[in-house]
Design a protein around this motif. Structure first.
Motif, PDB file in Angstrom:
ATOM      1  N   THR A 169     -20.088 -47.057  16.632  1.00  0.00           N
ATOM      2  CA  THR A 169     -21.262 -46.302  16.188  1.00  0.00           C
ATOM      3  C   THR A 169     -21.525 -45.126  17.121  1.00  0.00           C
ATOM      4  O   THR A 169     -21.912 -44.032  16.681  1.00  0.00           O
ATOM      5  CB  THR A 169     -22.490 -47.223  16.104  1.00  0.00           C
ATOM      6  OG1 THR A 169     -22.211 -48.294  15.188  1.00  0.00           O
ATOM      7  CG2 THR A 169     -23.723 -46.469  15.624  1.00  0.00           C
ATOM      8  N   TYR A 195     -36.194 -45.590  11.086  1.00  0.00           N
ATOM      9  CA  TYR A 195     -35.108 -46.141  10.273  1.00  0.00           C
ATOM     10  C   TYR A 195     -35.197 -47.664  10.296  1.00  0.00           C
ATOM     11  O   TYR A 195     -35.601 -48.259  11.296  1.00  0.00           O
ATOM     12  CB  TYR A 195     -33.739 -45.702  10.805  1.00  0.00           C
ATOM     13  CG  TYR A 195     -33.495 -44.208  10.713  1.00  0.00           C
ATOM     14  CD1 TYR A 195     -33.016 -43.639   9.545  1.00  0.00           C
ATOM     15  CD2 TYR A 195     -33.753 -43.386  11.805  1.00  0.00           C
ATOM     16  CE1 TYR A 195     -32.788 -42.275   9.453  1.00  0.00           C
ATOM     17  CE2 TYR A 195     -33.531 -42.008  11.728  1.00  0.00           C
ATOM     18  CZ  TYR A 195     -33.053 -41.469  10.550  1.00  0.00           C
ATOM     19  OH  TYR A 195     -32.837 -40.111  10.463  1.00  0.00           O
ATOM     20  N   PHE A 197     -32.724 -50.802   9.831  1.00  0.00           N
ATOM     21  CA  PHE A 197     -31.348 -51.278   9.727  1.00  0.00           C
ATOM     22  C   PHE A 197     -31.338 -52.779   9.417  1.00  0.00           C
ATOM     23  O   PHE A 197     -32.246 -53.506   9.834  1.00  0.00           O
ATOM     24  CB  PHE A 197     -30.616 -51.041  11.048  1.00  0.00           C
ATOM     25  CG  PHE A 197     -30.059 -49.649  11.217  1.00  0.00           C
ATOM     26  CD1 PHE A 197     -28.757 -49.454  11.643  1.00  0.00           C
ATOM     27  CD2 PHE A 197     -30.835 -48.528  10.944  1.00  0.00           C
ATOM     28  CE1 PHE A 197     -28.241 -48.179  11.795  1.00  0.00           C
ATOM     29  CE2 PHE A 197     -30.333 -47.253  11.098  1.00  0.00           C
ATOM     30  CZ  PHE A 197     -29.022 -47.073  11.530  1.00  0.00           C
ATOM     31  N   LEU A 214     -23.086 -53.441   9.515  1.00  0.00           N
ATOM     32  CA  LEU A 214     -24.100 -52.679  10.236  1.00  0.00           C
ATOM     33  C   LEU A 214     -23.544 -51.336  10.683  1.00  0.00           C
ATOM     34  O   LEU A 214     -24.219 -50.308  10.623  1.00  0.00           O
ATOM     35  CB  LEU A 214     -24.589 -53.487  11.439  1.00  0.00           C
ATOM     36  CG  LEU A 214     -25.727 -52.869  12.262  1.00  0.00           C
ATOM     37  CD1 LEU A 214     -26.977 -52.705  11.410  1.00  0.00           C
ATOM     38  CD2 LEU A 214     -26.016 -53.724  13.489  1.00  0.00           C
ATOM     39  N   PHE A 217     -23.452 -49.124   7.662  1.00  0.00           N
ATOM     40  CA  PHE A 217     -24.813 -48.656   7.376  1.00  0.00           C
ATOM     41  C   PHE A 217     -25.179 -47.515   8.315  1.00  0.00           C
ATOM     42  O   PHE A 217     -25.761 -46.505   7.894  1.00  0.00           O
ATOM     43  CB  PHE A 217     -25.795 -49.826   7.544  1.00  0.00           C
ATOM     44  CG  PHE A 217     -27.198 -49.521   7.087  1.00  0.00           C
ATOM     45  CD1 PHE A 217     -27.615 -49.850   5.813  1.00  0.00           C
ATOM     46  CD2 PHE A 217     -28.111 -48.904   7.938  1.00  0.00           C
ATOM     47  CE1 PHE A 217     -28.913 -49.566   5.379  1.00  0.00           C
ATOM     48  CE2 PHE A 217     -29.403 -48.612   7.526  1.00  0.00           C
ATOM     49  CZ  PHE A 217     -29.802 -48.941   6.239  1.00  0.00           C
ATOM     50  N   ALA A 218     -24.802 -47.657   9.598  1.00  0.00           N
ATOM     51  CA  ALA A 218     -25.068 -46.597  10.582  1.00  0.00           C
ATOM     52  C   ALA A 218     -24.305 -45.326  10.217  1.00  0.00           C
ATOM     53  O   ALA A 218     -24.844 -44.217  10.308  1.00  0.00           O
ATOM     54  CB  ALA A 218     -24.685 -47.069  11.979  1.00  0.00           C
ATOM     55  N   THR A 221     -26.060 -43.546   7.450  1.00  0.00           N
ATOM     56  CA  THR A 221     -27.328 -42.977   7.925  1.00  0.00           C
ATOM     57  C   THR A 221     -27.081 -41.729   8.759  1.00  0.00           C
ATOM     58  O   THR A 221     -27.802 -40.729   8.634  1.00  0.00           O
ATOM     59  CB  THR A 221     -28.104 -44.026   8.744  1.00  0.00           C
ATOM     60  OG1 THR A 221     -28.247 -45.231   7.990  1.00  0.00           O
ATOM     61  CG2 THR A 221     -29.482 -43.515   9.130  1.00  0.00           C
ATOM     62  N   PHE A 239     -30.258 -48.740  15.513  1.00  0.00           N
ATOM     63  CA  PHE A 239     -29.023 -49.522  15.557  1.00  0.00           C
ATOM     64  C   PHE A 239     -29.077 -50.551  16.687  1.00  0.00           C
ATOM     65  O   PHE A 239     -28.785 -51.734  16.483  1.00  0.00           O
ATOM     66  CB  PHE A 239     -27.818 -48.597  15.754  1.00  0.00           C
ATOM     67  CG  PHE A 239     -26.535 -49.342  15.978  1.00  0.00           C
ATOM     68  CD1 PHE A 239     -25.814 -49.834  14.904  1.00  0.00           C
ATOM     69  CD2 PHE A 239     -26.059 -49.581  17.267  1.00  0.00           C
ATOM     70  CE1 PHE A 239     -24.638 -50.557  15.104  1.00  0.00           C
ATOM     71  CE2 PHE A 239     -24.897 -50.296  17.474  1.00  0.00           C
ATOM     72  CZ  PHE A 239     -24.183 -50.789  16.387  1.00  0.00           C
TER      73      PHE A 239
END
Length: 337
Positions: A169, A195, A197, A214, A217-218, A221, A239
């Motif tokens: 990430t 945000y 998460f 995850l 998803f990051a 975003t 995050f």
């Protein structure tokens, strides 16, 4: 008993000498971060070659700092696995060669057992039994520990480990390698509430971990946020908060299932400040205790290998001269003392 410990599982060359009465006598560590930074991650062949260059000089320095000769060493411990096979073979070959030349016993140590026992390098030491959360770059694992070698794996990562997700990430955020600590630093300038998460695999029973979703998803975003610096900091915060919440939820669940109130956190991610703060609150609420290694011993190091090897050598366990690297090695296969 005095033991020389050697760690070469990935991208750090660690050497230490420990005495069962005097404690840690010397501790040397060389990081390959600069070597791999241009590639955005560890290059196994380059890692192995750098271990070859650095290991013997580090052993010589550790021996000098501890005021030791070969006659003062009673045994040699080395990381046998898991890890990068080439890197492991460098440490294994040097350790077994020294043991043969010096006529000393040697023991291959499980890398994650080294992390698990790293809090024992400091006082107060956690008493058995306890629950251990092992969170390093390549592993996320929850373990019930009755004693050294008496391990029940309660849950583990099914894809990306927590440290791996941090680094990946961070790379998506444009941060340098290794990105985990840099992401945590960026998160310090972020704000909560911008945000939301997901907390992966917390809505179902069990103690396994999954951080791949995850990370995805990051990624989505970050793409939608564009080049806004404030948004990047807020994403980093969200995050990190999601990872910490997930680990905390799993720890609370493991403690409830086992009925234990002692928790050990080890591995590189155990240095994360938000994680330490949240778990301190958790353990205070249930009247329990939480233990961590010193910050210097959260990441890979020779001291933890020396300590784990010392315990097994004192129990009479040794590895044969033909000891091979074990890039994959289940923790619960280890023999008890």
């Amino acid at each position: 008993m005095r033991v020389l410990g050697i760690e070469t599982s990935c991208d750090e060359t660690g050497v230490a000498i420990i005495d069962d009465e005097l404690g840690l006598l010397s501790h040397e560590l060389y990081s390959q971060v600069k070597l791999h930074a241009d590639y955005g991650g560890v290059v196994p062949e380059l890692a192995s070659r750098d271990h070859v260059r650095k290991l013997v000089p580090l052993i010589q320095k550790a021996m000098k700092d501890a005021n030791c000769t070969k006659d003062d060493i009673d045994g040699i411990a080395f990381t046998q696995g898991p890890g990068l096979v080439g890197a492991l073979l460098v440490g294994s070959s040097v350790a077994r060669s020294l043991a043969f030349a010096w006529n000393k016993p040697a023991i291959g140590v499980h890398h994650m057992e080294g992390h698990l026992l790293a809090p024992m390098l400091d006082d107060p030491k956690p008493a058995f039994p306890f629950v251990a959360l092992l969170v390093s770059g390549g592993h996320s694992m929850m373990v019930k520990v009755e004693g050294i070698g008496e391990y029940e794996v309660l849950g583990e990562s099914v894809d990306d480990a927590a440290g791996e997700a941090f680094d990946k990430t961070a790379k998506l955020l444009g941060l340098d390698y290794p990105g985990g600590p840099l992401l945590a630093k960026l998160a310090d300038s972020g704000e909560p509430g911008h945000y939301s998460f997901p907390r992966p695999m917390t809505d179902r029973p069990g103690l396994d971990f999954s951080f791949s979703g995850l990370k995805t998803f990051a990624a989505n975003t970050i793409r939608d946020a564009g080049d806004d610096d404030a948004a990047r900091a807020n994403i980093a915060y969200a995050f990190q908060e999601a990872v910490v919440d997930t680990l905390s939820i799993k720890c609370r669940r493991a403690l409830k299932e086992t009925g234990l109130k002692r928790l050990v956190i080890a591995g590189g991610v155990s240095a994360n400040r938000m994680l330490r703060e949240q778990l301190a609150v958790l353990m205070d609420k249930i009247g329990g205790e939480v233990f961590y290694p010193q910050l210097a011993f959260c990441t890979d190091n020779g001291a933890m290998i020396a300590y784990a090897g010392l315990q097994r050598l004192k129990a009479g366990q040794t590895s044969p001269l033909s000891a091979q690297a074990k890039p994959r090695w289940p923790l619960d296969e280890l023999p008890p003392l």
